[in-house]
Design a protein around this motif. Structure first.
Motif, PDB file in Angstrom:
ATOM      1  N   ASP A   1       0.828  -1.203   0.000  1.00  0.00           N
ATOM      2  CA  ASP A   1       0.000   0.000   0.000  1.00  0.00           C
ATOM      3  C   ASP A   1       0.862   1.252   0.000  1.00  0.00           C
TER       4      ASP A   1
ATOM      5  N   ALA B   1       0.949   4.078  -2.926  1.00  0.00           N
ATOM      6  CA  ALA B   1       0.674   5.489  -2.638  1.00  0.00           C
ATOM      7  C   ALA B   1       1.809   6.379  -3.136  1.00  0.00           C
TER       8      ALA B   1
ATOM      9  N   GLU C   1       1.461   9.344  -6.010  1.00  0.00           N
ATOM     10  CA  GLU C   1       1.924  10.719  -5.783  1.00  0.00           C
ATOM     11  C   GLU C   1       2.923  11.145  -6.856  1.00  0.00           C
TER      12      GLU C   1
END
Length: 157
Positions: free
Chosen positions: A70, A74, A78
């Motif tokens: 995860d 992420a 970004e």
């Protein structure tokens, strides 16, 4: 502009795999010790010292692997978002230097099922065969909004 970066494995993923492997080894050792003993009171030390900690390490390893993936996802999202909205070159602080707009076309397109309308030369729809001209009814109803990248003017409908 593509960034070249080495594909590295996050340390949390290494810890997760190590915990899973160690837990599996402990469970096998505990099973082997329990299987060699006939009486329950002689089996308890193997359960307490190998099987229970092994099961706990397997659970901890699974949690670390899920959390590590995860975190990596992420970070990638970004990075991609940063690449998507970065419209100015790095040396844009130079005085007297004008930056060109991303898209200047007057034709408006949309992707079926999408929520935004775009200029025809917007990087998000250029080259996509599924992009179709904007339906005036959808634009008037407010179901579609302007693209934040190419910023089509509403009065060009």
């Amino acid at each position: 502009m593509r960034t070249s970066r080495l594909r590295t494995v996050h340390p949390v993923l290494w810890a997760g795999w190590a915990a899973l492997a160690t837990g599996a080894v402990l469970c096998v050792i505990g099973w082997y010790g329990v299987s060699g003993e006939r009486y329950a009171e002689r089996q308890l030390p193997y359960l307490a010292s190998c099987t229970v900690p092994g099961a706990a390490l397997i659970i901890a390893g699974a949690v670390l692997l899920a959390h590590g993936r995860d975190t990596i996802a992420a970070l990638r999202v970004e990075e991609l978002y940063g690449l998507l909205v970065a419209t100015e070159p790095a040396d844009a602080e130079a005085p007297g230097r004008a930056t060109a707009p991303i898209a200047v076309s007057g034709d408006l397109l949309m992707v079926p099922g999408g929520t935004l309308w775009h200029r025809a030369d917007c990087p998000l729809v250029s080259g996509k065969v599924e992009a179709v001209p904007v339906d005036a009814k959808l634009a008037a109803s407010g179901e579609l909004g302007p693209c934040p990248i190419c910023e089509p003017a509403e009065e060009t409908d």
